[in-house]
Design an enzyme around this catalytic site. Sequence first.
Site: not given
Length: 147
Positions: A137-139
């Site tokens: 997951i990229k934040v």
Amino acid sequence: MNRIQELSALGQSIWLDFIERRMVQSGELADLVAQGVRGVTSNPTIFQQAIAKSDAYNDELSGLVGGAADAKTIFETLAVADIQAAADVLRPVYDAAEGHDGFVSLEVAPTLAHDTEGTIAEARRLHGMVNRPNLMIKVPATRAGLP
């Protein structure tokens, strides 16, 4: 050894910055992984381009639109299916690398860039939807995204 494999031998991990349903279905992604590609990154723009340029989404898209799904639901349904399929192709890389490589990325909405709790909740929700250990997951790279 091809150039990708040579780079891998030097400790570099080559990721494909594109995903498209036909690429997974046709075996093209598996071929690239066999050549040494170690991951795939995605984002909403990549999916928009893939959906606009391919008829591989037409049937599912028609059903979703006909079912009056909202834009977020349509995007997530299509994106999650592609991410799951790509993650399955990359799972052997992930397993062989003991979880240090072989990921497929999916990002949280940039509207959450300044909302730590919202980002965390969204990351958990997306991870649950995809349900693959090799999902990254990229934040947003903001102070709120750090936690």
